[in-house]
Design a protein around this motif. Structure first.
Motif: not given
Length: 192
Positions: A181-192
């Motif tokens: 699903a990719g990482t674009a929808a991760l919350p701003p507090a997280l980085r991949w």
């Protein structure tokens, strides 16, 4: 070792502070950052665990492979790999973001609330990868077929978050086929 802290979030999923994990889970748990992980082997089996009976929150429920809380400044990948080592003794796995936007609120029988932005990750390992559950975290761990995992989602001994996650995971097909699903929808507090 210091006090484990959780990352508190606002309605836009932005980090707004931290709090001690142990003192934060109660009847009015603040919205915070977490994750869930499903360990899948390349044959398609899923590692399902039963939470340790001594855990303060949701003891003894059957759920996915592991879960946890990223610490302040910790990326999702680092947090998942840390918990895989700490809970299951897994030294490494290939990680895929599956449900980056998952969030939920659940109330335990004792009134304890979980209120989390909880991205779901798949960790892929080779068949026969040894698992060494930490007895303080995991009562029991078993490799299950996907059909058996789906059946558990309809049973009261499963965790509330497991049931909600399976409702979104089931339409994606077999676990080894879940799309990235990719990482674009991760919350701003997280980085991949």
């Amino acid at each position: 070792m210091g006090v484990e802290e959780i990352v508190l979030l606002n309605a836009e999923d932005e980090a707004v502070g931290t709090a001690p994990k142990a003192e934060s889970h109660h009847e009015s748990t603040p919205y915070h950052l977490a994750f869930s992980c499903y360990v899948v082997d390349t044959e398609g089996r899923v590692l399902i665990t039963r939470r340790a009976l001594g855990k303060r929150t949701f003891p003894g429920v059957w759920t996915g492979s592991c879960c946890g809380h990223p610490g302040p400044g910790e990326g999702l990948r680092e947090a998942v790999l840390r918990r895989l080592r700490d809970e299951l003794g897994l030294p490494d796995a290939a990680l895929t973001s599956v449900l980056p936007g998952f969030r939920y609120r659940a109330v335990a029988d004792d009134g304890t609330v979980e209120h989390e932005r909880c991205p779901v990750v798949r960790a892929t390992v080779a068949p026969g990868t040894p698992v060494q559950p930490n007895p303080e975290e995991v009562e029991h761990a078993e490799w299950w077929s996907w059909d058996r995992c789906l059946d558990l989602a309809g049973r009261p001994e499963s965790s509330l978050w497991y049931r909600l996650q399976l409702a979104e995971l089931a339409p994606l097909g077999a676990p080894r086929d879940w799309p990235d699903a990719g990482t674009a929808a991760l919350p701003p507090a997280l980085r991949w």
